[in-house]
Design an enzyme around this catalytic site. Structure first.
Site, PDB file in Angstrom:
ATOM      1  N   GLY A   1     -13.930  -2.507   1.559  1.00  0.00           N
ATOM      2  CA  GLY A   1     -14.699  -1.759   0.474  1.00  0.00           C
ATOM      3  C   GLY A   1     -14.350  -0.076   0.723  1.00  0.00           C
ATOM      4  O   GLY A   1     -14.582  -0.381  -0.905  1.00  0.00           O
ATOM      5  N   HIS A   2     -13.499   0.013   1.952  1.00  0.00           N
ATOM      6  CA  HIS A   2     -13.381   1.993   0.919  1.00  0.00           C
ATOM      7  C   HIS A   2     -12.431   1.843   0.048  1.00  0.00           C
ATOM      8  O   HIS A   2     -11.975   3.153  -0.740  1.00  0.00           O
ATOM      9  CB  HIS A   2     -12.699   2.275   1.871  1.00  0.00           C
ATOM     10  CG  HIS A   2     -11.594   2.038   2.838  1.00  0.00           C
ATOM     11  ND1 HIS A   2     -11.463   1.018   3.588  1.00  0.00           N
ATOM     12  CD2 HIS A   2     -10.065   2.944   2.892  1.00  0.00           C
ATOM     13  CE1 HIS A   2      -9.946   0.752   3.983  1.00  0.00           C
ATOM     14  NE2 HIS A   2      -9.236   1.709   3.401  1.00  0.00           N
TER      15      HIS A   2
ATOM     16  N   CYS B   1      -2.232   5.433   6.126  1.00  0.00           N
ATOM     17  CA  CYS B   1      -2.719   4.582   7.205  1.00  0.00           C
ATOM     18  C   CYS B   1      -1.401   5.029   8.480  1.00  0.00           C
ATOM     19  O   CYS B   1      -2.031   5.502   9.700  1.00  0.00           O
ATOM     20  CB  CYS B   1      -2.115   3.340   7.801  1.00  0.00           C
ATOM     21  SG  CYS B   1      -3.748   2.347   5.585  1.00  0.00           S
TER      22      CYS B   1
ATOM     23  N   THR C   1     -25.126  -9.894  14.265  1.00  0.00           N
ATOM     24  CA  THR C   1     -25.222  -9.064  13.935  1.00  0.00           C
ATOM     25  C   THR C   1     -24.912  -8.334  12.583  1.00  0.00           C
ATOM     26  O   THR C   1     -24.263  -7.785  12.652  1.00  0.00           O
ATOM     27  CB  THR C   1     -26.893  -7.490  14.336  1.00  0.00           C
ATOM     28  OG1 THR C   1     -27.365  -8.981  15.246  1.00  0.00           O
ATOM     29  CG2 THR C   1     -27.698  -7.060  12.698  1.00  0.00           C
TER      30      THR C   1
ATOM     31  N   GLN D   1      -5.474  -3.550  -1.165  1.00  0.00           N
ATOM     32  CA  GLN D   1      -5.112  -2.690  -2.019  1.00  0.00           C
ATOM     33  C   GLN D   1      -5.050  -3.289  -3.406  1.00  0.00           C
ATOM     34  O   GLN D   1      -5.052  -1.955  -4.146  1.00  0.00           O
ATOM     35  CB  GLN D   1      -3.207  -1.876  -1.641  1.00  0.00           C
ATOM     36  CG  GLN D   1      -2.933  -0.959  -2.281  1.00  0.00           C
ATOM     37  CD  GLN D   1      -3.908   0.272  -1.835  1.00  0.00           C
ATOM     38  OE1 GLN D   1      -3.401   0.135  -0.443  1.00  0.00           O
ATOM     39  NE2 GLN D   1      -3.603   1.075  -1.912  1.00  0.00           N
TER      40      GLN D   1
ATOM     41  N   ASN E   1       0.725  -0.954   0.064  1.00  0.00           N
ATOM     42  CA  ASN E   1      -0.126   0.031  -0.035  1.00  0.00           C
ATOM     43  C   ASN E   1       1.037   0.879   0.285  1.00  0.00           C
ATOM     44  O   ASN E   1       0.361   2.426  -0.516  1.00  0.00           O
ATOM     45  CB  ASN E   1      -0.532   0.150   1.047  1.00  0.00           C
ATOM     46  CG  ASN E   1      -0.095   0.150   2.407  1.00  0.00           C
ATOM     47  OD1 ASN E   1       0.747  -0.617   2.721  1.00  0.00           O
ATOM     48  ND2 ASN E   1      -0.611   1.183   3.045  1.00  0.00           N
TER      49      ASN E   1
END
Length: 288
Positions: free
Chosen positions: A94-95, A218, A131, A73, A45
């Site tokens: 997902g991001h 990050c 959940t 990545q 990344n």
């Protein structure tokens, strides 16, 4: 890794070369009779290096070792085929491809039995009770479908922008590309620009409306030199001079040209204020 060691597991960490690539020969020779898992990033990344996932998967299959890849990545940006690459487990987020933040997935090959990480209601096939975040799951799936449908075109466009950026930045004296020059992600261009603090470049670029990071996004803000760059053999002082750009299909040649207009001026200004740059110039003159 420390947690696994505390549980009694023996961890073998492979080294990397100057491009951030592992040695397949070292990987093969590191496998022992009781080796249970090989885990490696599909692409880094920070420096953008794409690792030989298919070759690693083939070695893991040959020795009967489970193969996991952190493809966070890579997924949505380059082709990833869990069957062709002999991947047993694959992580994605997902991001990284326009999906919702905080949602990820773990692909697990059919027939591979994993112990539950959260016990209770039995959701996720008894692996992770609780959940489910249905909206997040649907959002991730929709984003992934869109990324796959446009991948080839996006790869061509973003790679061309990346190469244009790299070509321009490398015209700055004493600027070097980090990561594999050939096998790299379409949207990551990372550099070490001698005589300039990476964080200073990031701040001045931001003042000009340009978002970048020094090292991994990050760990942005960390005063420590990038462990990735240090692992590639870059000296600590040069590792502190790192600059990383992330590009996507929404960027344009105009964006790249604007970066190339502003960055050399910023570097020149910072070098005027840098005692480190004076030392670098003095050493260069003495060797001339």
């Amino acid at each position: 890794l420390d947690s696994l060691k505390e549980q009694g597991y023996e961890i073998t960490c492979l080294g990397v070369d100057a491009y951030g690539q592992i040695s397949l020969e070292e990987l093969r020779s590191s496998i022992k009779n009781d080796t249970s898992l090989i885990s490696i990033m599909a692409a880094n990344n920070e420096i953008g290096t794409i690792l030989p996932t298919a070759e690693i998967g083939a070695i893991a299959k040959e020795y009967g070792v489970i193969f996991h890849t952190d493809a966070v990545q890579a997924v949505g940006h380059i082709p990833m085929d869990v069957h062709a690459m002999d991947i047993d487990m694959l992580s994605l987020a997902g991001h990284k491809f326009r999906g919702p933040k905080g949602v990820g997935a773990l692909y697990v090959k059919e027939g591979l039995n994993l112990p539950a990480i959260i016990h209770g209601g039995g959701q996720e096939h008894n692996l992770r009770s609780g959940t489910e975040n249905v909206a997040g799951i649907v959002g991730l799936g929709a984003a992934l479908e869109e990324a796959f449908s446009n991948m080839n075109g996006n790869m061509r466009k973003v790679s061309a922008l990346r190469d244009r950026l790299i070509s321009g930045v490398m015209k700055i004296p004493r600027a070097g590309l980090t990561g594999d020059p050939a096998n790299r992600l379409p949207g990551i261009a990372s550099f070490a620009i001698e005589g300039v603090e990476g964080e200073s470049m990031v701040m001045m670029l931001e003042q000009n409306g340009i978002c970048a990071s020094s090292g991994s996004a990050c760990s942005s803000g960390s005063p420590e030199a990038s462990h990735v760059l240090l692992a590639t053999g870059l000296p600590s002082q040069l590792a502190h001079s790192s600059l990383r750009f992330s590009l996507n299909e929404d960027n344009s040649e105009k964006d790249i040209d604007y970066i190339l207009e502003k960055l050399p001026v910023i570097v020149s200004r910072l070098r005027e204020l840098s005692p480190v740059w004076n030392t670098v110039k003095a050493e260069a003159n003495s060797q001339a």
